[in-house]
Design a protein around this motif. Sequence first.
Motif, mmCIF file in Angstrom:
data_model
loop_
_atom_site.group_PDB
_atom_site.id
_atom_site.type_symbol
_atom_site.label_atom_id
_atom_site.label_comp_id
_atom_site.label_asym_id
_atom_site.label_seq_id
_atom_site.Cartn_x
_atom_site.Cartn_y
_atom_site.Cartn_z
ATOM 1 N N GLU A 1 49.033 -13.487 19.449
ATOM 2 C CA GLU A 1 48.242 -13.327 20.674
ATOM 3 C C GLU A 1 47.787 -14.708 21.103
ATOM 4 O O GLU A 1 47.034 -15.382 20.380
ATOM 5 N N LEU A 2 48.257 -15.155 22.249
ATOM 6 C CA LEU A 2 47.967 -16.512 22.707
ATOM 7 C C LEU A 2 46.542 -16.609 23.272
ATOM 8 O O LEU A 2 46.021 -15.649 23.854
ATOM 9 N N ASP A 3 45.957 -17.771 23.111
ATOM 10 C CA ASP A 3 44.622 -17.997 23.660
ATOM 11 C C ASP A 3 44.612 -17.777 25.173
ATOM 12 O O ASP A 3 43.603 -17.370 25.749
ATOM 13 N N SER A 4 45.748 -18.041 25.793
ATOM 14 C CA SER A 4 45.835 -17.950 27.251
ATOM 15 C C SER A 4 46.081 -16.538 27.738
ATOM 16 O O SER A 4 46.201 -16.315 28.943
ATOM 17 N N GLY A 5 46.179 -15.590 26.814
ATOM 18 C CA GLY A 5 46.224 -14.195 27.237
ATOM 19 C C GLY A 5 47.492 -13.437 26.966
ATOM 20 O O GLY A 5 47.473 -12.209 26.968
ATOM 21 N N GLY A 6 48.617 -14.104 26.763
ATOM 22 C CA GLY A 6 49.880 -13.409 26.548
ATOM 23 C C GLY A 6 50.185 -13.185 25.077
ATOM 24 O O GLY A 6 49.396 -13.542 24.196
ATOM 25 N N TRP A 7 51.332 -12.567 24.828
ATOM 26 C CA TRP A 7 51.782 -12.280 23.462
ATOM 27 C C TRP A 7 53.208 -12.780 23.297
ATOM 28 O O TRP A 7 54.010 -12.689 24.226
ATOM 29 N N VAL A 8 53.534 -13.282 22.116
ATOM 30 C CA VAL A 8 54.921 -13.686 21.840
ATOM 31 C C VAL A 8 55.269 -13.307 20.401
ATOM 32 O O VAL A 8 54.400 -13.207 19.534
ATOM 33 N N ILE A 9 56.547 -13.101 20.178
ATOM 34 C CA ILE A 9 57.074 -12.955 18.826
ATOM 35 C C ILE A 9 57.726 -14.271 18.449
ATOM 36 O O ILE A 9 58.535 -14.820 19.209
ATOM 37 N N GLY A 10 57.372 -14.787 17.284
ATOM 38 C CA GLY A 10 57.931 -16.054 16.829
ATOM 39 C C GLY A 10 58.309 -15.978 15.369
ATOM 40 O O GLY A 10 58.153 -14.949 14.713
ATOM 41 N N THR A 11 58.790 -17.090 14.877
ATOM 42 C CA THR A 11 59.161 -17.156 13.472
ATOM 43 C C THR A 11 58.708 -18.485 12.902
ATOM 44 O O THR A 11 58.666 -19.499 13.612
#
Lengths: 384, 95
Positions: free
Chosen positions: B61-71
């Motif tokens: 969960e990014l501080d800027s509001g979005g979400w990403v899947i990473g590795t």
Amino acid sequence: MRTMSVELLHAPDTYILGAGQTSFVPAHRSESSTSQLLWAAAQGALADAGLDIGDVDGLGVASFTSAPDHSIDYAVRWNIQPRWLMDSALGGASGIDMLAHARAALAVGDASTILLVAGDHFNEDDFSRLVRHYNSSAARDFPNMQAATPNAYFAMITQLQMHEYELDREDYGRLVIAQRNWAAENPHAAHRSPLDMDTYLSSPMIADPLGRYDCVPVASGAVAVVVSSQPGPIRLAGVQAQDNVDRQNSTGLVTGLVAAVDRLWRDTGHSVADTDVISVYDDYPAMVVAQLIDCGVLERSDVAGSLRRLLDSGLPAVNTSGGQLSAGQIGAGAGMQGVIEVHDALRDRGPTATRGAQRGLVTGYGMVTYRYGSCANAALLERA
Amino acid sequence: MNRVCASCGWAGLPIREVCPNCDGTAWLENQQAVGIVRAVTRVHRALGSTFEPAQVLALVELDSGGWVIGTGSDPEVGARVIVGPNQVLTPAGRL
């Protein structure tokens, strides 16, 4: 939009005249083709409705593996001269999407007898290709992440849900086992052998916390219904959709059903207490739980307790064909599996325990635009 | 990734033309995103392939509001991470 709503309020009712389906066969064992499966389901629905192909003047098709063919190609193959055609590309939401559009077409007289068909034939390569190229995000947003598939995305959503509602693996296991018990009475289900908690918990881990029985098994198969404004055995009491409800920008624990089902109850004058059977789109147990919460079946403040009570009582009965988790997920046909499941229950063709059911709710959910489904819809069916 | 809304700073995937937070349509490229790991899964099998060792994926969960899947090498739930090119995650304290 407002004009259409007024027209629908005064339009004749929409009925399901008949339904048909093939057996659902594990992907690696199917020797049929997509077109053969769709045709077999279509023939079954027409026979059930007491109609011939020449009676059909509208056709809707949902299938991932039909490409490059579309509904018009099937119209030619099946000798239909339609006044209304539709191709739904909404995967797990396609069945109810087609029902909604068919209802509107019938209301304005664009067609009188509509055949809706959905399904797919898969082998391992077909399915891998579908997942890797599902949309531009799937092809682009997971570089060097070969393991990034829906099983992984929903594994992480399951973790969030376990934390949010204090659920454990046995809670999901009870749900999966209950559905397997229903599947024992479904001759078309791909997986019918009994399942116990030890077997569930000790199954190979796919993407933690999801084991083998938490991940929907891919199958080949097709389903079909015939809908009309002519009276038939099942009435479509209402249908609603809410897509992109959270802009694909949240945990994914709440679906568009939270809005769509609320509108459905207001539109029909019914509530969840009036439903005897419910079919929720079940690609993963966590999404069954999420949708049952959004539909008002489970209490958001006591998910674990209300889930146990639901499974113990069987009221309402949930996913009575075994759902996709046991019957198998037949590609885009999965969006219509629930319609068939509830239709059968309302015509006393489902499991013994659902005999006499008067009204049933069906949900659709799907189209993973990045991490989870962006489409959600619901239909309320009842005995005419 | 690391594409950030020029109006409100929102970042996330999938790529969009219109910001889901402010409806902005201008984007800044090659920006840094920081967030908190909310879930981690170890994938053992996918699409007929077996991963040994399991491939690790993390939901951020990014501080800027979005979400990403990473590795990343060993992301932990609750850890602050930097989301780099190709969604590679590194501990936020490391840089």
